[in-house]
Design a protein around this motif. Sequence first.
Motif, PDB file in Angstrom:
ATOM      1  N   LYS A 124       0.841  -1.195   0.000  1.00  0.00           N
ATOM      2  CA  LYS A 124       0.000   0.000   0.000  1.00  0.00           C
ATOM      3  C   LYS A 124       0.873   1.240   0.000  1.00  0.00           C
ATOM      4  O   LYS A 124       1.990   1.225   0.499  1.00  0.00           O
ATOM      5  CB  LYS A 124      -0.902   0.024   1.238  1.00  0.00           C
ATOM      6  CG  LYS A 124      -1.856  -1.167   1.282  1.00  0.00           C
ATOM      7  CD  LYS A 124      -2.863  -0.997   2.412  1.00  0.00           C
ATOM      8  CE  LYS A 124      -3.752  -2.229   2.541  1.00  0.00           C
ATOM      9  NZ  LYS A 124      -3.021  -3.415   3.064  1.00  0.00           N
ATOM     10  N   ASN A 144       0.802   5.832  -1.086  1.00  0.00           N
ATOM     11  CA  ASN A 144       0.015   6.962  -1.502  1.00  0.00           C
ATOM     12  C   ASN A 144       0.815   7.754  -2.520  1.00  0.00           C
ATOM     13  O   ASN A 144       1.856   7.309  -2.959  1.00  0.00           O
ATOM     14  CB  ASN A 144      -0.410   7.824  -0.306  1.00  0.00           C
ATOM     15  CG  ASN A 144       0.773   8.156   0.574  1.00  0.00           C
ATOM     16  OD1 ASN A 144       1.910   8.134   0.103  1.00  0.00           O
ATOM     17  ND2 ASN A 144       0.516   8.424   1.834  1.00  0.00           N
ATOM     18  N   VAL A 179      -9.491   5.145  -3.092  1.00  0.00           N
ATOM     19  CA  VAL A 179      -8.550   4.033  -3.131  1.00  0.00           C
ATOM     20  C   VAL A 179      -8.326   3.667  -4.593  1.00  0.00           C
ATOM     21  O   VAL A 179      -9.286   3.528  -5.352  1.00  0.00           O
ATOM     22  CB  VAL A 179      -9.105   2.826  -2.343  1.00  0.00           C
ATOM     23  CG1 VAL A 179      -8.289   1.571  -2.631  1.00  0.00           C
ATOM     24  CG2 VAL A 179      -9.122   3.126  -0.852  1.00  0.00           C
ATOM     25  N   GLN A 232     -13.486   0.760   1.574  1.00  0.00           N
ATOM     26  CA  GLN A 232     -12.938   0.913   0.221  1.00  0.00           C
ATOM     27  C   GLN A 232     -11.681   0.055   0.026  1.00  0.00           C
ATOM     28  O   GLN A 232     -11.500  -0.577  -1.006  1.00  0.00           O
ATOM     29  CB  GLN A 232     -12.627   2.390  -0.082  1.00  0.00           C
ATOM     30  CG  GLN A 232     -13.846   3.210  -0.501  1.00  0.00           C
ATOM     31  CD  GLN A 232     -14.840   3.446   0.627  1.00  0.00           C
ATOM     32  OE1 GLN A 232     -14.485   3.458   1.800  1.00  0.00           O
ATOM     33  NE2 GLN A 232     -16.100   3.604   0.273  1.00  0.00           N
ATOM     34  N   THR A 233     -10.819  -0.004   1.042  1.00  0.00           N
ATOM     35  CA  THR A 233      -9.601  -0.814   0.928  1.00  0.00           C
ATOM     36  C   THR A 233      -9.972  -2.289   0.792  1.00  0.00           C
ATOM     37  O   THR A 233      -9.474  -2.998  -0.091  1.00  0.00           O
ATOM     38  CB  THR A 233      -8.720  -0.617   2.176  1.00  0.00           C
ATOM     39  OG1 THR A 233      -8.501   0.786   2.335  1.00  0.00           O
ATOM     40  CG2 THR A 233      -7.396  -1.325   2.035  1.00  0.00           C
ATOM     41  N   LEU A 290      -1.700  -0.690  -4.129  1.00  0.00           N
ATOM     42  CA  LEU A 290      -2.931  -0.058  -3.664  1.00  0.00           C
ATOM     43  C   LEU A 290      -2.571   1.301  -3.065  1.00  0.00           C
ATOM     44  O   LEU A 290      -1.719   1.390  -2.190  1.00  0.00           O
ATOM     45  CB  LEU A 290      -3.583  -0.943  -2.601  1.00  0.00           C
ATOM     46  CG  LEU A 290      -4.974  -0.482  -2.154  1.00  0.00           C
ATOM     47  CD1 LEU A 290      -6.045  -1.275  -2.886  1.00  0.00           C
ATOM     48  CD2 LEU A 290      -5.135  -0.666  -0.658  1.00  0.00           C
ATOM     49  N   ILE A 303      -3.948   4.937  -1.379  1.00  0.00           N
ATOM     50  CA  ILE A 303      -5.094   5.417  -0.596  1.00  0.00           C
ATOM     51  C   ILE A 303      -4.973   6.915  -0.341  1.00  0.00           C
ATOM     52  O   ILE A 303      -3.911   7.388   0.070  1.00  0.00           O
ATOM     53  CB  ILE A 303      -5.166   4.712   0.783  1.00  0.00           C
ATOM     54  CG1 ILE A 303      -5.212   3.189   0.601  1.00  0.00           C
ATOM     55  CG2 ILE A 303      -6.393   5.191   1.579  1.00  0.00           C
ATOM     56  CD1 ILE A 303      -5.027   2.403   1.880  1.00  0.00           C
TER      57      ILE A 303
END
Lengths: 739, 335
Positions: free
Chosen positions: A167, A169, A183, A335-336, A357, A359
């Motif tokens: 994960k 950003n 997401v 959402q995740t 992923l 976020i």
Amino acid sequence: MRFAYSQLSRFWKEAVSWEQVKAYLEKHLEVEVENEIALDVAPSVKLLRVETEDGKHVAKDENTTIPIQTCTLEEGCYVAVDLGAGDIPTARQLGLEELFAADEPIVFKDANCVPLKEYLGLPDTLVKLSVLPNRGDLSHVFGLAREVALGLGLTLAEPHVSLDVPKGNGRVSISTEGCLVYVGLLLEDVRVTESPDWLKLELAKYGQRSINNVVDLTNYFLFTYGQPMHAFDFDKLQGQRVVVRQARSNESIITLGGEEAHLDENCMVIADEFRPVAVAGVIGGKESATTPETKRVLLEVACFAPPYVATSSRRLGIRTDASMLFERGVSPAGQTLMGLMFGEMAQKMGMGTPVALWIAGSEQSSKRVMFDIDRVSKLSSLPTQVFFEMVQKRGWNIEGSEVVIPSYRWDVNLDDDLADELVKYVGYDAVPSLPLTEYVGFSETPTLAKERRLRELSSQYFQEVFLVSLLSDRDVELQKLTEVVAVDNPVSMELAFLRPNLRSTLIKAALLNQNRFKENIHIFEIGSVFVPDGNGVREERHIGFLAKGLYWESALDRETWTYRHFKGLLENIFTSYGVSLEWENHQLPWAEGNYGGVVKYGGFVLGEVGIVKSQICQAYDLKGTVFFAEFNLAVLPHEVNKQPQWPLKYPYSWRDFSIVMPVSEPVSSLSILFEGEALVREWTVVDIYHGEKIGNGYKSVTVRAYMGEDERTVTSDEVDIAARRIIERIKDAGWHLRS
Amino acid sequence: MNELEEVARQFEADLLEFGAARAEELRIKYLSKKGIISKLIEKIPTLPPDQRRDFGKRLNELKSRIEASIKQLAEAQSDRVSFEVKLLDNDLTLEGKRPPVGNKHVLFKARDELFEIFKHMGFSFFDGPELETDFYNFEALNFPPYHPARDMQDTLMVGDMVLRTHSSAMQVRALQALGVPLKAILPGRVYRREEVSARKYPVFYQFDALVVGEGIGVGHLKWTLETFLSAFFKKKVEVRFRPSYFPFVEPGNEVDVRCVFCGGKGCNVCGGTGWLEILGAGLVHPKVLEYGGVDPKRFSGFAFGVGVDRMTMLKYGINDIRLLYEGDVRFLSSL
């Protein structure tokens, strides 16, 4: 929303019947069951494999095959065969046209030779529900299952995922208040193909057509979990990053529908480095959409705030399943999880490999609502302990003066919402009936009081009607109405203008009755009329009367309405109302020649009376003479103090005077003869004579004056003296007595 | 003396015997030149002088009486003749000569029955304009501009005004004008952007009932509905609430009554469901109270909207709404 009951019930560990669930839904939730269709097929219908290269036969067993007559199928696929009848039925013949193409056989690519009933999990029920717009959390199968589980005490199978991806950003960001969570899941090695049978079937139950595996899987999440998703072709996103922001006023986008939409700051968009690539929560852009060539997909799993999506959607005039769901409220949490679940399923389907992923924003799984337990109890008319019982059953928490509830409950924010929840929780049957005991003084708006009185009186003589207060363009033209208010968005030109008077619609009612062989009518209506007034519109409440055809309807006495018949009834009505009116002859734009007049009360114009112009009647092909009167209620007093007339103790004497006067002078002008004559209690016209003896242009009007005193009998001397004065006045007025 | 009395008795008898039809014969017998009276007059000079005066006086009286009786008889005879000429008029089987008669619209008959019930329950009556501001029709009723519930409305617009889409548009007006505590009926025409059909009409008539006071809750709403519906349908009705949603109430619900025609077994009127959908109801949303200048912390209230056309159609078994609003006199005068 539509779904198969099995899609709902699989979220519960316990078995429950659709009937039980339906009863709960209708009683406790803002849900209406619109339609249900039972699905089942006979056990003799079996899926068989197409065994021959020509695609024309299926194997019944090792030795026999059944020929396929209606079409040619690929070798290796499975088709539904009715072994009882020995033929291959169409979906319609099996009663499954809601799920499969109606006039074709039912075919699967990857199935087994099992009964169709077993393969489809039948019997099942297709359900169509409407959910009221405040409950986004109920507008999908999982949400319904969650709520029913709470209500019926069932164990809910929560969604879970095993997949994990790195994960981070930075690739996705938010620069508007309208996005709570964004997401982005990156999928590589994407293969856009036809969807597998199971996914097609899932969508068919939701009433959706299959498009391709990527689109179908996003739709699966939309209808199952209430989470709209959008797949971008990652390689078409410039700068390979996206931001959620409000659009700029000169920006535009070509939508998936192929049309160019001009955007402005009211529209929330997803943009890449340079341009909008989607209208957030509403529709994707064509340029960044996935195609069969797409290799990398950026999957958007977001929560957008309802007003923002609603505003964009209305601004552009575009509504989609996703936009409607966002308007109702999508959960700001999960959402995740949903992104990862999508990745996991995509991987299993061989659709692509989830690799990253990103976020932005943060998921909020709960929210706090301030509450006042006494108020909730009063509003719901239920004891406080019921509230605490509900909080416990729901798994909510009370922290001080706040109750902590799941964030997907967009609809619960106030005591009133908690009272609503509580009443739904116990069911309305459990709420006690409490009488209203507080005294409140009576009042009535003057218009209503006037209407009530006038309605009672007028309906003694006239039939009341209630007409549409809208006119067509044709009515406006035929009646030459110049001062009319137009409706900005009429449903049709038939209902495009507001009536400026009651005459315009009462004439139409007369025509309707004439067309239905009812020539003799006398009708009235009370209603609003609308008159242009400067830049605005003035609304007035009127009463209108229309009479036409015969006054004495019986065949023996056939006699048409006359001016005086009509006025007589109006006089009855207003005399009973308690007002005395002034009637004046007056030419009117809508009335025929000299057959018109105005009616005044207390010096103000109350209304008009007359015979409708023959041009107007002819334009409508309305036959006969049409008498009409219309009065403005605002001019009438709403309370009338009637003066009692005591019984007469001493007889009146009377004298007749035959006065010759010009025809053009109204008889009301004779009132000057009796002004100031204390003895004259009333006077009335007893005869009118026209003839050679009088001369052309003159009429002889015989009036009878009643004379008397309240406390004694008048003497003939007194009467004679008064009569002489009256005769003097006749001369003074330029009239003379008929000799 | 006896002679005069004899003549008088004779005349009474003749009067009955001759009757009106022979009044002339009677006149000849008594009053002609050779009649009985003349003969008696001729007899006067033959009487003793002291009797003449008295005899003459009494004879005159008798003559006057006979003349009057014969005149009456003759008049009665001529009246009867003219009466019989107009013979047609005594045939009761002939239709009467009826002056125009009126009739209240069935919609208002039903409405006024309902109003009567509410008046007895202590409600006031309040009305407002049909051409309404967006504020009273939507905003003050907690419909923000983007609100999804606005999709449920199809509104006719005139400039920056709207033709009110529901009688609820009068709620905030009533609160502002009358204050609290309030028990009021808010009746009037409302408009929808619809074409004319058997079930839908662009104009129709409804009213809101609005109650605001201290401590008003769902229980009061329930009692009020049960009471007025039972009074209107003249039997104790069973009321069912279904949760629903209107932006200006919370909680909001749809109210059904156990079908008053079939008792819930299912019939044409209730479409086999056993329930009649009657109206929408709920507790007044605190935002609406605020707009009405009422403190929602202290006061609460309920409101419900009644489609008068729906109630009328149910009560009189009318299945086409057009009959109410098109003005067909044959139909309207029959109810």
